[in-house]
Design an enzyme around this catalytic site. Sequence first.
Site: not given
Ligand code: IDP
Length: 140
Positions: A59, A87, A93, A104, A114, A117
């Site tokens: 992604f 968090r 997420t 979220r 979402n 960050h």
């Molecule tokens: P977090 O933001 O909750 O820490 P991370 O796993 O670090 O989550 O992922 C960073 C960002 O990447 C997420 O907030 C989201 O915007 C995007 N993301 C994570 N997993 C996916 C996915 O499976 N598909 C599309 N975007 C994703």
Amino acid sequence: MAATRTFSIIKPDATRRNLTGAVTKMLEDAGLRVVASKRIRMTEDQAKKFYEVHAERPFYGELVDFMTSGPVVVQVLEGEDAVKRNRDVMGATNPADAEEGTIRKAFAESIEANSVHGSDSDENAATEIAFFFSDDEIVG
Ligand code: IDP
């Protein structure tokens, strides 16, 4: 316990829906103080570097496109145990897994769009803050 800092982004899906204030209110209600804030348009280079840790994920390209698709609000948040506090109020997420009362759950459109960050460790918070802010832009 002394106050610590974390780094937050209000993402393009949230600024597009005029939710900057609503998201910030939830952060403040969770005990976090905004000690730096600016609305920017992230460049492709910035987004690529910021999410470098996800470069091999399928992604990654879409995530970079999404994060540069509109304005974001980058913030430094201060509070007791700021990384965890942030968090917790962000929620999972994937909004389908996010608990009631989280940002979220309230606002995210999808696992990608979402709304927010938040840094996942004190070390990453320091790196991410320094990526977007100079010391004189942070007023505690
Ligand atoms: P977090 O933001 O909750 O820490 P991370 O796993 O670090 O989550 O992922 C960073 C960002 O990447 C997420 O907030 C989201 O915007 C995007 N993301 C994570 N997993 C996916 C996915 O499976 N598909 C599309 N975007 C994703």
